[in-house]
Design a protein around this motif. Structure first.
Motif, PDB file in Angstrom:
ATOM      1  N   PRO A  66       0.806  -1.220   0.000  1.00  0.00           N
ATOM      2  CA  PRO A  66       0.000   0.000   0.000  1.00  0.00           C
ATOM      3  C   PRO A  66       0.833   1.262   0.000  1.00  0.00           C
ATOM      4  CG  PRO A  66      -0.816  -1.575   1.620  1.00  0.00           C
ATOM      5  CD  PRO A  66       0.480  -2.117   1.104  1.00  0.00           C
ATOM      6  N   GLU A  74       1.961   0.807   9.931  1.00  0.00           N
ATOM      7  CA  GLU A  74       0.543   0.488  10.058  1.00  0.00           C
ATOM      8  C   GLU A  74       0.287  -0.992  10.312  1.00  0.00           C
ATOM      9  OE1 GLU A  74      -1.750   2.010   6.833  1.00  0.00           O
ATOM     10  OE2 GLU A  74      -0.645   3.888   6.758  1.00  0.00           O
ATOM     11  N   ASP A  79      -2.913  -8.062  11.021  1.00  0.00           N
ATOM     12  CA  ASP A  79      -2.132  -8.321   9.808  1.00  0.00           C
ATOM     13  C   ASP A  79      -1.244  -9.542   9.996  1.00  0.00           C
ATOM     14  OD1 ASP A  79      -2.885  -6.052   8.107  1.00  0.00           O
ATOM     15  OD2 ASP A  79      -1.880  -4.831   9.610  1.00  0.00           O
ATOM     16  N   ARG A 115      -8.480  -7.414  -9.113  1.00  0.00           N
ATOM     17  CA  ARG A 115      -8.974  -6.659 -10.262  1.00  0.00           C
ATOM     18  C   ARG A 115      -7.946  -6.812 -11.373  1.00  0.00           C
ATOM     19  NH1 ARG A 115      -6.310  -1.467  -9.970  1.00  0.00           N
ATOM     20  NH2 ARG A 115      -5.101  -1.375  -8.026  1.00  0.00           N
ATOM     21  N   ALA A 132      -7.573  -5.617  -4.890  1.00  0.00           N
ATOM     22  CA  ALA A 132      -8.572  -4.562  -4.772  1.00  0.00           C
ATOM     23  C   ALA A 132      -7.984  -3.418  -3.959  1.00  0.00           C
ATOM     24  CB  ALA A 132      -9.824  -5.108  -4.092  1.00  0.00           C
ATOM     25  N   ARG A 133      -8.461  -2.221  -4.194  1.00  0.00           N
ATOM     26  CA  ARG A 133      -7.863  -1.042  -3.557  1.00  0.00           C
ATOM     27  C   ARG A 133      -7.998  -1.064  -2.043  1.00  0.00           C
ATOM     28  NH1 ARG A 133      -6.355   1.946  -7.718  1.00  0.00           N
ATOM     29  NH2 ARG A 133      -7.551   1.848  -9.664  1.00  0.00           N
ATOM     30  N   ASP A 134      -9.016  -1.752  -1.534  1.00  0.00           N
ATOM     31  CA  ASP A 134      -9.203  -1.808  -0.083  1.00  0.00           C
ATOM     32  C   ASP A 134      -8.687  -3.118   0.514  1.00  0.00           C
ATOM     33  OD1 ASP A 134     -11.073  -3.461  -1.206  1.00  0.00           O
ATOM     34  OD2 ASP A 134     -12.747  -2.790   0.051  1.00  0.00           O
ATOM     35  N   ALA A 135      -7.889  -3.861  -0.244  1.00  0.00           N
ATOM     36  CA  ALA A 135      -7.380  -5.153   0.236  1.00  0.00           C
ATOM     37  C   ALA A 135      -6.407  -4.960   1.394  1.00  0.00           C
ATOM     38  CB  ALA A 135      -6.695  -5.906  -0.902  1.00  0.00           C
ATOM     39  N   GLY A 136      -6.397  -5.911   2.311  1.00  0.00           N
ATOM     40  CA  GLY A 136      -5.454  -5.876   3.411  1.00  0.00           C
ATOM     41  C   GLY A 136      -4.078  -6.364   2.984  1.00  0.00           C
ATOM     42  N   GLU A 139      -3.857 -10.032   1.803  1.00  0.00           N
ATOM     43  CA  GLU A 139      -4.469 -10.201   0.482  1.00  0.00           C
ATOM     44  C   GLU A 139      -3.569  -9.624  -0.604  1.00  0.00           C
ATOM     45  OE1 GLU A 139      -9.173  -9.995   1.734  1.00  0.00           O
ATOM     46  OE2 GLU A 139      -8.026  -8.140   1.528  1.00  0.00           O
ATOM     47  N   ARG A 140      -2.928  -8.510  -0.317  1.00  0.00           N
ATOM     48  CA  ARG A 140      -1.998  -7.922  -1.295  1.00  0.00           C
ATOM     49  C   ARG A 140      -0.807  -8.842  -1.519  1.00  0.00           C
ATOM     50  NH1 ARG A 140      -2.649  -2.494  -2.547  1.00  0.00           N
ATOM     51  NH2 ARG A 140      -4.462  -1.560  -1.547  1.00  0.00           N
TER      52      ARG A 140
END
Length: 204
Positions: A66, A74, A79, A115, A132-136, A139-140
């Motif tokens: 991110p 963060e 996480d 995506r 996805a833009r809101d992925a944790g 997930e990334r």
């Protein structure tokens, strides 16, 4: 201290944060270790540190981390739990035979928030998976690991992605030997396996 991000490839480095050779196999014991892993991924990309001989010559970019994550401040306990679970899934995929691994990978992708994006590579557009833009974070990392494995498959190295055959080690590696029959992740493991086999032959 052994580096956590040794190659810059999440598909290998994250899988290898579990090391059965250690008294405590968990190499991500706390949030601080996960932050260190993130820092090392960033640092390797910035410095362009060469990858190990047994992995592709150029590690992928860290664009799946991110924005603003370079400090890794963060990262939290949630996480850490999620990344460890993602690592277990990744190791299960890597342990499968190539044909079964493909099915396991397809099943995993279907469960992730992904995506499609178009990225330019040497002036040529290429369709790529992205989180996805809101992925944790977990997930990334999962999407990036899958993308790396797909890249290896596209280059003809799918069957060369393996887990070390030296008990108890199960580190992931890419076999870059010419015949493609390498079984061990390192000279350390090869020597230990050969020594164990030699002792077994001498035992009455």
């Amino acid at each position: 201290m052994r580096q956590l991000a040794e190659t810059g490839w999440v598909a290998l480095d994250l899988a290898n944060t579990w090391d059965e050779y250690l008294d405590s196999p968990e190499r991500l014991p706390d949030v601080a270790a996960l932050r260190r892993f993130c820092h090392e991924l960033i640092a390797d990309q910035v410095t362009g540190r060469p990858s190990e001989p047994d992995v592709p010559a150029q590690a992928p970019a860290v664009s799946d981390v991110p924005d603003g994550f370079e400090t890794a401040e963060e990262v939290g306990e949630d996480d850490l739990v999620a990344v460890r679970a993602m690592r277990d899934r990744l190791r299960a995929v890597l342990a499968a035979e190539p044909r079964e691994r493909a099915r396991a990978l397809a099943s995993w992708v279907a469960e992730l928030p992904v995506r499609a994006t178009v990225e330019e590579l040497d002036g040529v557009p290429e369709l790529r998976l992205a989180p996805a833009r809101d992925a944790g974070l977990a997930e990334r990392f999962a999407v990036r690991a899958i993308r790396e494995l797909l890249d290896l498959a596209a280059k003809g190295d799918w069957a060369r992605v393996r887990l070390c055959a030296a008990t108890p080690c199960r580190d992931a590696f890419v076999d870059r030997s010419r015949p493609g029959r390498r079984q061990f992740c390192s000279t350390r493991c090869a020597n230990r396996a050969h020594a164990a086999a030699s002792r077994a032959r001498r035992t009455p």
